[in-house]
Design a protein around this motif. Structure first.
Motif, mmCIF file in Angstrom:
data_model
loop_
_atom_site.group_PDB
_atom_site.id
_atom_site.type_symbol
_atom_site.label_atom_id
_atom_site.label_comp_id
_atom_site.label_asym_id
_atom_site.label_seq_id
_atom_site.Cartn_x
_atom_site.Cartn_y
_atom_site.Cartn_z
ATOM 1 N N MET A 1 -4.272 -7.692 -2.590
ATOM 2 C CA MET A 1 -3.816 -7.564 -1.300
ATOM 3 C C MET A 1 -2.845 -7.709 -0.717
ATOM 4 N N LEU A 2 -2.512 -7.056 -0.156
ATOM 5 C CA LEU A 2 -1.210 -7.364 0.903
ATOM 6 C C LEU A 2 -0.763 -8.394 1.671
ATOM 7 N N ASP A 3 0.148 -9.004 1.763
ATOM 8 C CA ASP A 3 0.693 -10.715 2.636
ATOM 9 C C ASP A 3 0.529 -10.268 4.053
ATOM 10 N N PRO A 4 0.320 -10.210 4.570
ATOM 11 C CA PRO A 4 0.364 -9.735 5.743
ATOM 12 C C PRO A 4 1.773 -10.068 6.222
ATOM 13 N N SER A 5 2.385 -11.544 6.233
ATOM 14 C CA SER A 5 3.742 -11.918 6.619
ATOM 15 C C SER A 5 5.060 -11.743 5.900
ATOM 16 N N ALA A 6 4.613 -10.523 4.642
ATOM 17 C CA ALA A 6 5.267 -10.207 3.630
ATOM 18 C C ALA A 6 6.529 -8.832 4.212
ATOM 19 N N LEU A 7 8.048 -9.075 4.570
ATOM 20 C CA LEU A 7 8.748 -8.411 4.777
ATOM 21 C C LEU A 7 9.719 -8.485 3.658
ATOM 22 N N PHE A 8 9.815 -6.806 3.446
ATOM 23 C CA PHE A 8 10.922 -6.025 2.154
ATOM 24 C C PHE A 8 11.741 -5.596 2.752
ATOM 25 N N ASP A 9 13.306 -5.562 1.299
ATOM 26 C CA ASP A 9 14.272 -4.906 1.501
ATOM 27 C C ASP A 9 13.637 -3.253 1.872
ATOM 28 N N SER A 10 14.797 -1.880 1.752
ATOM 29 C CA SER A 10 14.988 -0.852 1.637
ATOM 30 C C SER A 10 15.118 -0.178 0.249
ATOM 31 N N ALA A 11 15.367 -1.144 -0.454
ATOM 32 C CA ALA A 11 14.621 -0.973 -1.891
ATOM 33 C C ALA A 11 14.021 -0.903 -2.753
ATOM 34 N N ALA A 12 13.487 -2.030 -2.212
ATOM 35 C CA ALA A 12 11.517 -2.232 -2.686
ATOM 36 C C ALA A 12 10.329 -1.066 -1.888
ATOM 37 N N ALA A 13 11.079 -0.680 -0.322
ATOM 38 C CA ALA A 13 10.167 -0.112 -0.159
ATOM 39 C C ALA A 13 10.505 1.418 -0.033
ATOM 40 N N ARG A 14 11.623 1.712 -1.478
ATOM 41 C CA ARG A 14 11.760 3.399 -1.893
ATOM 42 C C ARG A 14 10.729 3.187 -2.173
ATOM 43 N N SER A 15 10.834 1.885 -3.623
ATOM 44 C CA SER A 15 10.213 2.366 -4.678
ATOM 45 C C SER A 15 8.761 2.091 -4.753
ATOM 46 N N LEU A 16 8.444 1.851 -3.803
ATOM 47 C CA LEU A 16 7.209 1.345 -3.709
ATOM 48 C C LEU A 16 6.358 3.151 -3.392
ATOM 49 N N ASP A 17 7.443 3.754 -2.030
ATOM 50 C CA ASP A 17 7.320 4.929 -1.716
ATOM 51 C C ASP A 17 7.385 6.286 -3.169
ATOM 52 N N ALA A 18 8.360 5.963 -3.401
ATOM 53 C CA ALA A 18 8.443 6.790 -4.946
ATOM 54 C C ALA A 18 7.376 6.841 -5.706
ATOM 55 N N ARG A 19 6.788 5.638 -6.264
ATOM 56 C CA ARG A 19 5.762 4.870 -7.094
ATOM 57 C C ARG A 19 4.345 5.350 -6.240
ATOM 58 N N ALA A 20 4.216 5.986 -5.632
ATOM 59 C CA ALA A 20 3.197 6.599 -5.485
ATOM 60 C C ALA A 20 3.655 7.901 -4.814
ATOM 61 N N SER A 21 4.257 8.342 -4.953
ATOM 62 C CA SER A 21 4.665 9.682 -4.914
ATOM 63 C C SER A 21 4.127 10.364 -6.630
ATOM 64 N N ALA A 22 4.800 9.967 -7.352
ATOM 65 C CA ALA A 22 4.690 9.829 -8.901
ATOM 66 C C ALA A 22 2.907 9.793 -9.054
ATOM 67 N N LEU A 23 2.457 8.312 -8.593
ATOM 68 C CA LEU A 23 1.129 8.409 -9.128
ATOM 69 C C LEU A 23 0.112 9.467 -8.337
ATOM 70 N N ALA A 24 0.534 10.346 -6.878
ATOM 71 C CA ALA A 24 -0.291 11.149 -6.740
ATOM 72 C C ALA A 24 -0.005 12.849 -7.061
ATOM 73 N N ALA A 25 -1.406 12.694 -7.354
ATOM 74 C CA ALA A 25 -1.044 14.674 -7.669
ATOM 75 C C ALA A 25 -0.564 15.941 -7.292
#
Length: 495
Positions: A1-25
């Motif tokens: 579960m994501l910690d609600p206090s966690a803050l991310f930089d843009s590199a992490a946000a882009r990586s997360l978006d790319a991973r999620a997109s790659a995992l989607a059919a």
């Protein structure tokens, strides 16, 4: 579960978006569809009666999110105006797909010609994470028009023009009423210009596979009131003044005795069992009248301060200190005492003259003092507050509280804390003197340096927010003392 206090930089946000997109059919279309739908629901939550909605879209995926929102609004029977930048068209596959879906449903877009349509709500889908430099002239004109119109603004992911890493605006930036972030919270929206432009922040986590988060690391933590119970548990029934620490407050040169009085008063309200003042002899009478709970000492020579230092649990030095020979002597003695230090105001300026590592210290500079410590400019500090706080911590081997809108707490080897409290009413002389006393009190009560610094900054901001309930303009530092006492005794259940 994501910690609600966690803050991310843009590199992490882009990586997360790319991973999620790659995992989607579907190559990420379902993610964009979910983002646009979440944005539409956010708009309805805040402005349920909005009938005319203007959506400004850019050529990237942030614009695609805007097109999806526009489609939902169109299907809900709302009047929708979509505007694009001159000479641009959807440039990513997902944005093209979203734009085509909007057009097939009967939607139309127009090119911004210098004016915006009258709208009940305006949606900013221009750039999101995609901009780290000043907007070009056409985009600048559009952003200025957004800021000049009267309707509330919903920004998608990041207000266009804000650097989501640094929290700064390299040029003009959208002033949002609400910013809906997607997937992960951005650290830059909680400090500096980002805090000014983001308005109310919300987060749409979106449905992504849990594996997309594997190895993802936050770059900062948002500290809010729910941190207090763990930092400040109820006192033991057999506690006494000696178990709550002795805060020694050093400073108050000629004409500046009030600064040190506020520091000592804040230390006592933050729970120090004992507080002492080491100050000029001509301030002792006023100190006894204004703050009889503190032990006030005239310090004229080295021996006077040495005796006080020996009894102290933590030392707050700097408020009203000055930079003359008397001040320098006190600074050198406190610096070399080996005691836990909280260093503020002119003590920071003396440190800037002769920099050295202070691993036992907590430094509390405002941006101007930070600039002197780093031998740079205030503008450079504010352009990247995270980098400045980290550089200070590394240079002085100390915990650092970089004050300002969205105060930052940095330390070597620790994730930066972003203080989610405070308000513009606290921009008045003397507020920093209170902060110094609060942190010294927590340090004297046994909190570790980072926890004392972040917890003290949080208490300070929260007390300021309570005190500002009657209005920010005209707020005085001493207005924080009553709410400070209440906040230092958090309810472990309801905090």
């Amino acid at each position: 579960m994501l910690d609600p206090s966690a803050l991310f930089d843009s590199a992490a946000a882009r990586s997360l978006d790319a991973r999620a997109s790659a995992l989607a059919a579907d190559g990420g279309w379902s993610l964009m569809a979910a983002a646009g739908k979440a944005a539409w629901h956010c708009l309805l939550q805040h402005w349920p009666d909005a009938r005319h909605i203007a959506v400004v879209v850019g050529p990237g995926n942030n614009g695609g999110d805007g097109y999806v929102l526009a489609l939902h609004a169109l299907q809900a029977g709302r009047q929708v105006s979509v505007l694009t930048l001159p000479g641009t068209a959807p440039a990513t596959a997902l944005c093209m797909q979203a734009a085509a879906g909007f057009q097939q449903a009967g939607g139309h877009s127009s090119v911004f010609d210098g004016s915006l349509p009258t709208a009940d709500v305006l949606v900013d889908g221009l750039f999101g994470l995609g901009l780290r430099q000043a907007p070009r002239p056409a985009a600048q004109a559009l952003i200025e028009a957004i800021n000049a119109q009267a309707a509330p603004v919903l920004a998608l992911d990041v207000p266009s023009g804000i650097d989501a890493d640094r929290g700064s605006a390299p040029g003009v930036a959208v002033r949002a009423t609400v910013t809906l972030q997607f997937l992960a919270a951005h650290r830059g929206l909680h400090t500096g210009d980002g805090l000014e432009h983001a308005g109310q922040c919300a987060l749409a986590p979106l449905p992504v596979p849990a594996s997309a988060w594997d190895g993802m690391q936050a770059s900062a933590d948002l500290w809010q009131s729910d941190r207090l119970p763990a930092l400040l548990p109820p006192r033991r029934r057999n506690a006494h003044k000696g178990t709550s620490g002795h805060a020694l407050c050093v400073g108050g040169n000629h004409g500046s005795g009030g600064a040190l009085l506020m520091t000592a008063h804040a230390a006592l309200r933050a729970g120090a069992g004992l507080a002492s003042l080491a100050t000029r002899a001509d301030h002792i009478g006023a100190a006894l009248v204004r703050l009889p709970e503190a032990m006030s000492h005239a310090v004229d020579c080295k021996a006077d301060l040495q005796a006080l230092l020996q009894r102290a649990s933590a030392v707050a030095i700097g408020p009203g200190l000055g930079q003359d020979e008397w001040a320098q002597a006190l600074w050198h003695d406190a610096r070399d005492s080996g005691k836990p230090l909280v260093v503020d105001a002119d003590a920071l300026n003396l440190l800037a003259r002769a920099p050295q590592a202070l691993p036992q210290a907590i430094l509390t500079p405002h941006p101007g003092e930070a600039a002197r410590l780093l031998e740079t400019t205030t503008a450079a500090v504010q352009a990247d507050r995270f980098a400045a706080a980290t550089a200070l911590a590394d240079r002085f081997h100390a915990v650092v509280v970089l004050k300002g809108a969205g105060s930052l707490v940095a330390a070597p080897g620790r994730r930066t804390a972003v203080i989610g409290a405070g308000n513009p009413g606290m921009a008045v002389g003397g507020m920093g003197d209170l902060l110094t006393g609060i942190i010294a009190a927590l340090r004297a009560q046994g909190l570790a340096p980072f926890e004392a610094a972040a917890g003290g900054a949080l208490l300070h901001g929260l007390a300021g927010d309570v005190a500002a309930a009657d209005g920010q303009r005209g707020l005085l530092p001493t207005d924080l003392l009553a709410p400070l006492r209440r906040l230092c005794n958090p309810d472990p259940v309801h905090a």
